[in-house]
Scaffold this active site. Structure first.
Site, PDB file in Angstrom:
ATOM      1  N   LYS B  71       0.849  -1.205   0.000  1.00  0.00           N
ATOM      2  CA  LYS B  71       0.000   0.000   0.000  1.00  0.00           C
ATOM      3  C   LYS B  71       0.877   1.245   0.000  1.00  0.00           C
ATOM      4  O   LYS B  71       1.920   1.285   0.666  1.00  0.00           O
ATOM      5  CB  LYS B  71      -0.892  -0.032   1.239  1.00  0.00           C
ATOM      6  CG  LYS B  71      -1.952   1.058   1.314  1.00  0.00           C
ATOM      7  CD  LYS B  71      -2.851   0.814   2.543  1.00  0.00           C
ATOM      8  CE  LYS B  71      -3.966   1.843   2.626  1.00  0.00           C
ATOM      9  NZ  LYS B  71      -4.800   1.648   3.819  1.00  0.00           N
ATOM     10  N   SER B 146      -9.694   1.526   2.771  1.00  0.00           N
ATOM     11  CA  SER B 146      -8.841   2.364   1.949  1.00  0.00           C
ATOM     12  C   SER B 146      -7.713   1.599   1.257  1.00  0.00           C
ATOM     13  O   SER B 146      -7.046   2.166   0.394  1.00  0.00           O
ATOM     14  CB  SER B 146      -8.217   3.467   2.807  1.00  0.00           C
ATOM     15  OG  SER B 146      -7.431   2.907   3.826  1.00  0.00           O
ATOM     16  N   SER B 170      -9.989  -0.785   6.913  1.00  0.00           N
ATOM     17  CA  SER B 170      -9.328  -0.541   5.629  1.00  0.00           C
ATOM     18  C   SER B 170      -8.672  -1.743   4.990  1.00  0.00           C
ATOM     19  O   SER B 170      -8.277  -1.663   3.829  1.00  0.00           O
ATOM     20  CB  SER B 170      -8.288   0.577   5.779  1.00  0.00           C
ATOM     21  OG  SER B 170      -8.930   1.773   6.099  1.00  0.00           O
TER      22      SER B 170
END
Lengths: 97, 473, 466
Positions: B71, B146, B170
């Site tokens: 990420k 996210s 997330s």
């Protein structure tokens, strides 16, 4: 339920403290949203709480670090390459006269 | 044991081939899916050659050349780290996060940095400055957020494993929406050094994989105390992969699993049915299932978001444009900083910074910030009570199926309410997971398990049990 | 000090200080960079942590920094609180603060005192970098150096006392070995109110002298405002080192809401009483205890004692002198002449050339009547400046007193012969004539005539003459 009335002045102050320049449209929009959000969130008033404020969910205390000879970082130039404005190794920022 | 087979396969075929296959897939389909912000194919290829040699000498690390995506809020040195934002569009990380270091040491190959909601402020993967990520299962739908790119890259076969971060769902949300496995470790198990976290007391890195074994493998590599993050704690002294490997059907009979009715309120009927069916399957396999109550769940969203706003606005103060990031400049130091921040931050980011500033101001903090912190203990205690008597808490991950991109109006309150089933785990600091257990209207449905803090082995056993109940592997 | 305080008696001055000193360590407070940043080229003593790169986190607090701070607190008679303390984030935007918040702890110790001024509390914090306002340049080398902040009660009553307080505090801290001694690196925020009015805060004064000047200026300024019929409203000012005056900061910057939150990245710290006892047992004697002991053991008066203990190196020197000399004499000379000379030259015992042998030798000469009290002052001056042996100085300066009766009588006879009027005046009953003659003898001997013997001999001679 709403005791917090958010007036123009408040948004103005908040944006100043947070260093966020807002357009007039944004100010109106945020003010409206904040009132709704905080009204919704004021349900937490219902909760019976003790005095304890929970800042940390772990039980660690006293994580101290032994002082020893310095270990300089080995990629200082990579940090400096991200500086936006440089001069003679300094970071250049606006003056404050 | 899909991932395990994959490793065995790699050992006998070729690391380079696996990498090559992945990068070809990315070239073909990521333009559409948009799961990567930055690719590091060259470095990956170099690494793969080195690891190939290690395998010849049987000195390879645990990850044996598996391809991993990370990420974009986790630092990988010499690669861009944007956090999905214009603020850091051109920022190149000068250091490795601890988790990155550990992955490299165990010979994971990092293929690139994944797309995400801007500064992790979102639950559907559409708020990135670099454009929305699409759900690989159906590109008209949101992938969840996210850690949208992380989940999507695993689902699309662009990588073998991925690393995301979970503040309030997330990892679990996009895992559920994309039909992959996602795991939120207990707070303090995995070092946050190098993670540009949105809410420091709630967040932590965690793995995505295609199966329980893959989760356990990556977790074994990244978990454990780190002197660079003072909140980290000692992990259980066992191997997560061994825990998963040694688990067999008969162990299901030893499990005591709770489900809370509050976790099913407001959930889509179709999803409810799938989850309850699975619970029934576990019961048939011998697990003890009982209903419990979590009466304070309805307060979870306000408590969570008030803590998030406060910590987020603090975390975002560092972005003034002087040392790194987007810079606009101005007459004086106030003007320069205000204009810079205004120009580079997206709407949700601004919203949270302003709200966070507001609720921590002198005249308002007692009612909001302090109150939220006191209320947080209430959620933690609810879970403590449940885990005194049960090993696991079971339920759905998300209240709805993924929605179409653009379908939901971006009203903050409705966005926030999507997190209702996932935020409690972060408030209490416990571990939780999501795994795909079926489809509804051709979209994946995720099942969520919770276990007590630092009881990762229990949670992994639970995931394995559900995997077995799905007839898997 | 009495004199000074009288000058300000009607002003009811209340002065308090918030003093920042750099704690002595090898590494910075939250990272492994060197805390010795002064010789580094700009932005070369940095790392991801002290420049607040996205994702970076502080490491655990530097143990030695904390230990040194505890030493300071215990030495100043402070007590610890019975609960853990947090490091907090104090939010404000400034170019020298990479996170735009400063990590600063809650109070760690409190309720002590030094030189009669209460110490409210002491806490630990990180130093920001340097922002050159006029040039618009920022250097982050200093970010993360550990600081102790010492907050006093507003019990300082004059600029002069503030100066002495700071000077002696710094000496004590150097003596303890807990601070970085480079060029008196202290920074202070100064608070002052006059005549019960509002408090003015002067931020970031960078030297002891600056504190003194800032206070002097403020008193003058505030008096003038009040005289014109104005009022003093609470505000924050800035001290300009170049022009030595204080100026208002812009109003915007004076209204500060720091939105303190406990830093989620740093777990709480608890100092056990065992740990405190451990540290206290290796500390040198505190000023408080030393004062008590000096007064009891050496029967010294309070004023002399206060003067001695305000400089611990001086107190040590005094004690060394007592091994050879009478304590009252030793105390007198150390607390008055020696201390005065050191202050004049802006030296301390450790930076001058004086040592205990100088003082005890000097006292010996005085006691044997070989050195006059008047000349002793010169001896001290020279010893401080040159460090020369006292015997050598006595020879060089020709200070040996004449107390041999034969020598004195010869000179007295000459003086009596040369001053017949004085003799007859004396015989008429004028005692002053005796002193006049004595004065002449003093001149003849360049001050070396031993006074009491001389006077006795003159008297004898005069009586014989008559």
């Amino acid at each position: 339920m709403v005791e917090t009335i958010i007036n123009e002045n408040t948004i103005e102050r908040v944006s100043e403290i947070a260093r966020l320049k807002l357009s007039d449209k944004e100010k109106i929009r945020f003010r409206d949203e904040f009132e709704r959000i905080l009204e919704e969130f004021s349900i937490i008033d219902e909760i019976k709480v003790g005095d304890k404020e929970l800042y940390y969910v772990v039980e660690n205390v006293n994580v101290l670090r032994e002082d020893s000879s310095p270990k300089p970082f080995n990629k200082i130039n990579d940090i400096k390459n991200n500086f936006n404005k440089k001069e003679d190794e300094y970071i250049v920022v606006p003056r404050n006269l | 044991m899909f991932t395990k087979d994959l490793i065995d396969n790699l050992l006998s075929t070729s690391i380079e081939e696996n990498l090559h296959k992945k990068s070809e897939e990315i070239k073909k389909r990521d333009k559409e899916i948009n799961s990567f912000i930055t690719l590091g194919i060259e470095e990956a290829e170099k690494a793969s050659k080195e690891i190939e040699n290690k395998i010849k000498g049987n000195t390879q690390g645990k990850l044996s050349g598996l391809v991993i995506s990370i990420k974009d809020n986790i630092a990988v040195s010499n690669l861009r780290m944007t956090c999905g934002s214009k603020v850091l569009e051109n920022y190149v990380a000068p250091y490795d996060a601890t988790v990155t270091n550990r992955i490299k040491k165990q010979d994971g190959i990092i293929i690139g940095k994944c797309n995400m909601d801007e500064f992790a402020c979102g639950s559907d993967g559409t708020s990135s400055y670099f454009g929305p990520t699409k759900n690989p299962r159906n590109i008209e739908y949101v992938p969840g957020g996210s850690s949208s790119g992380s989940a999507a890259s695993v689902a699309a076969d662009f990588c073998d494993l991925s690393l995301g971060s979970d503040t309030g769902g997330s990892i679990r949300c996009p895992a559920s929406f994309c039909g992959v496995y996602g795991f939120k470790p207990s707070y303090g198990l995995v070092s946050r050094y190098g993670l540009s976290d949105m809410a420091m007391s709630l967040e932590g890195p965690g793995p995505f994989a295609k199966d329980t074994y893959g989760i356990a493998l990556l977790l074994d590599v990244i978990a454990g105390k780190d002197s660079r993050d003072t909140v980290t704690v000692e992990r259980e002294k066992l191997s997560y992969t061994e825990t998963v490997e040694k688990f067999n059907d008969s162990d299901i009979k030893k499990m005591k699993i709770a489900f809370a009715k509050e976790f099913f309120e407001g959930v889509d009927e179709g999803i409810k049915k799938i989850i309850l069916d699975k619970i029934g399957d576990l019961e048939s396999l011998g697990a003890k299932i009982e209903e419990v109550s979590m009466p304070n769940l309805k307060y979870a969203i306000p408590i969570y978001y008030l803590v998030v706003f406060s910590e987020f606005s603090s975390a975002m103060s560092k972005f003034d444009g002087f040392k790194y990031g987007h810079y606009v400049g101005g007459q004086d130091i106030v003007e320069a900083v205000s204009s810079t921040r205004e120009a580079a931050m997206g709407t949700e980011v601004k919203r949270r910074v302003l709200l966070g500033t507001f609720v921590t101001m002198e005249e308002f903090r007692g009612k909001w910030y302090t109150k939220a912190l006191k209320a947080r203990s209430v959620i933690k205690e609810d879970f403590k009570r449940i885990f005194n008597s049960y090993d696991l808490l079971i339920g759905p991950t998300m209240p709805t199926l993924p929605w179409k991109i653009g379908e939901r109006i971006s009203d903050p309150l409705s966005m926030y309410s999507a997190d209702i089933l996932t935020v409690s785990a972060n408030l209490a600091g416990i571990c939780a997971s999501s795994q795909p257990i079926g489809n509804l209207k051709q979209l994946p449905v995720g099942l969520q398990l919770h276990a007590d803090s630092l009881c990762e082995s229990k949670l992994l056993k639970g995931m394995r049990a559900v995997e077995i109940a799905c007839g898997g592997m | 000090m009495q004199l000074h305080e009288d000058k300000y008696k009607d002003l009811n001055l209340k002065i308090g200080l918030e003093i920042h000193v750099q704690l002595k360590t090898d590494q910075k407070i939250f990272c492994e960079c060197s805390s010795d940043y002064i010789n580094s080229p700009p932005n070369n003593n940095i790392c991801p942590i002290c420049t607040s790169q996205p994702g970076s986190k502080p490491m655990g607090v530097n143990e030695r920094a904390l230990e040194n701070l505890l030493k300071i607190g215990l030495f100043l008679g402070c007590k610890a609180y019975e609960k853990p303390f947090y490091v907090q984030r104090k939010h404000y935007f400034y170019p020298d603060l990479p996170s735009n918040y400063q990590r600063t702890s809650q109070p760690i110790l409190g309720n002590g005192s030094f030189m009669g001024v209460g110490i409210w509390e002491i806490h630990i914090e990180e130093d920001p970098g340097r922002y050159e306002l006029r040039e618009g340049k920022v250097d982050l080398n200093r970010c993360g150096v550990p600081l102790a902040e010492i907050v006093t009660a507003p019990e300082i009553k004059s600029p002069e006392y503030a100066r002495e307080f700071l000077r002696d505090l710094l000496l004590s801290l150097e003596y303890l070995g807990v601070i970085r001694g480079e060029s008196g690196s202290i920074r202070a925020d100064v608070n002052i109110s006059i005549m019960g009015g509002n408090r003015i805060e002067i931020k970031n004064v960078n030297s002891v002298r600056g504190v003194y000047k800032a206070l002097k200026y403020e008193i003058v300024r505030q008096k003038a405002v009040l005289q014109r019929g104005g009022t003093i409203s609470m505000e924050t000012r800035h001290f300009d080192e170049a022009s030595m005056i204080t100026k208002t900061l812009r109003k915007k910057e004076t209204v500060a809401d720091y939105r303190y939150i406990p830093d989620p990245d740093l777990v709480p710290i608890f100092i056990s009483s065992d740990r405190l006892n451990e540290i206290e047992s290796v500390l040198p004697e505190s000023p408080h205890n030393k004062k008590k002991r000096f007064m009891e053991e050496y029967s010294l008066g309070e004023e002399i004692t206060d003067a001695l203990i305000s400089d611990l190196y001086l107190a040590d020197l005094f004690e060394e002198v007592t091994s050879k000399s009478n304590p009252l004499e030793a105390g007198k000379w150390c607390a008055t002449e020696l201390k005065r000379r050191l202050n004049e030259k802006n030296l301390s015992v450790s930076t001058s050339k004086i040592n205990a042998k100088h003082i005890s030798d000097m006292i010996g000469f005085i006691e044997r009547g070989e050195l006059s009290v008047k000349n002793a002052k010169w001896i001290i001056e020279d010893a401080v400046d040159t460090g020369k042996d006292i015997t050598l100085l006595m020879k060089e300066k020709n200070f040996y007193q004449i107390n041999s009766e034969d020598t004195l009588i010869k000179i007295i006879e000459k003086v009596i012969q040369d001053n017949p009027k004085a003799v007859s005046d004396f015989n008429s009953g004028n005692q002053n004539a005796l002193h006049f003659l004595f004065g002449k003898v003093v001149n003849e001997t360049e001050g070396r005539a031993e006074p009491s013997k001389t006077i006795k001999l003159i008297r004898e001679k005069l009586c014989v003459v008559s």
